[in-house]
Design an enzyme around this catalytic site. Structure first.
Site, PDB file in Angstrom:
ATOM      1  CB  CYS A 108     119.509 -40.123 106.323  1.00 57.07           C
ATOM      2  SG  CYS A 108     118.989 -41.867 106.380  1.00 57.07           S
ATOM      3  CG  HIS A 138     115.592 -38.902 108.550  1.00 54.88           C
ATOM      4  ND1 HIS A 138     115.775 -38.322 107.303  1.00 54.88           N
ATOM      5  CD2 HIS A 138     115.717 -40.240 108.370  1.00 54.88           C
ATOM      6  CE1 HIS A 138     115.999 -39.279 106.412  1.00 54.88           C
ATOM      7  NE2 HIS A 138     115.974 -40.441 107.035  1.00 54.88           N
ATOM      8  CD  GLU A 146     114.601 -34.938 107.797  1.00 56.23           C
ATOM      9  OE1 GLU A 146     114.555 -35.868 106.985  1.00 56.23           O
ATOM     10  OE2 GLU A 146     115.622 -34.670 108.472  1.00 56.23           O
TER      11      GLU A 146
END
Length: 209
Positions: free
Chosen positions: A81, A190, A192
């Protein structure tokens, strides 16, 4: 087991990124210690919020030097990011220009889109030889939350360096969703927060270390 340092410089979703990297098969340490960051098999640079604030936090821990030293030795780094954005020469937010790490030429600026921020799931256009996106189909979606991005690639082709692998996405206009450039890789989205797709991407990266 592959060792990864998640660089703690006061910006980033550290806990979810740590959990995701552990699930990807890495032994993870969250730290700003330069020796640990330089010694690890991989370094992950997260980032959320404003470009200028992230760069200020990074400089406080001399993170830009850590990134530069790792890359000088061909040691892998992954930006996430705003951790991707700060790898470029500069960022422009609210008319204010901030110097980035300068690993890649170019400017991060505001997306041209009717709805901002770009928040939610989106597909990407990855090159066939991508390492990060290996094993994923064209319709795979990733989770984005951002208003700014790099919207062009300014590094010219080189006769003696492998061509960078550029992954694009679109929200109003095209922007770089990911870059794989030698030891330096980054994603605007992202991983994650991107479910199984993000887990596979991180696993691909960890296995490449």
């Amino acid at each position: 087991m592959t060792s990864v340092v998640l660089l703690d410089y006061g910006s980033g979703n550290l806990h979810s990124a740590e959990r995701a990297l552990v699930r990807a098969g890495a032994r993870v340490e969250v730290t700003a210690d330069p020796q640990a960051a330089l010694a690890a098999d991989g370094l992950v640079v997260p980032g959320v919020g404003a470009f200028a604030a992230c760069m200020a936090g990074l400089r406080e821990v001399r993170g830009e030097r850590i990134i530069g030293q790792r890359l000088a030795g061909g040691r892998p780094v992954l930006g996430i990011c705003v951790g991707m954005q700060i790898l470029f020469d500069r960022g422009v937010e609210f008319g204010v220009e901030t110097e980035g790490c300068g690993e890649w030429p170019g400017t991060v600026d505001k997306l041209e889109a009717p709805v901002l921020p770009h928040m939610g799931w989106n597909t990407v256009e990855a090159p066939a030889d991508s390492v990060l996106f290996a094993g994923m189909d064209a319709g795979t979606r990733f989770y984005f939350v951002h208003t700014y991005a790099a919207r062009s690639w300014e590094l010219p082709p080189s006769d003696h360096l492998a061509a960078p692998k550029l992954t694009w996405a679109e929200h109003g206009s095209r922007f770089l969703a990911a870059v794989e450039n030698g030891a330096l890789s980054a994603t605007q989205f992202h991983p994650e927060k991107s479910g199984d797709a993000g887990a596979q991407l991180l696993s691909n990266w960890v296995k490449s270390l």
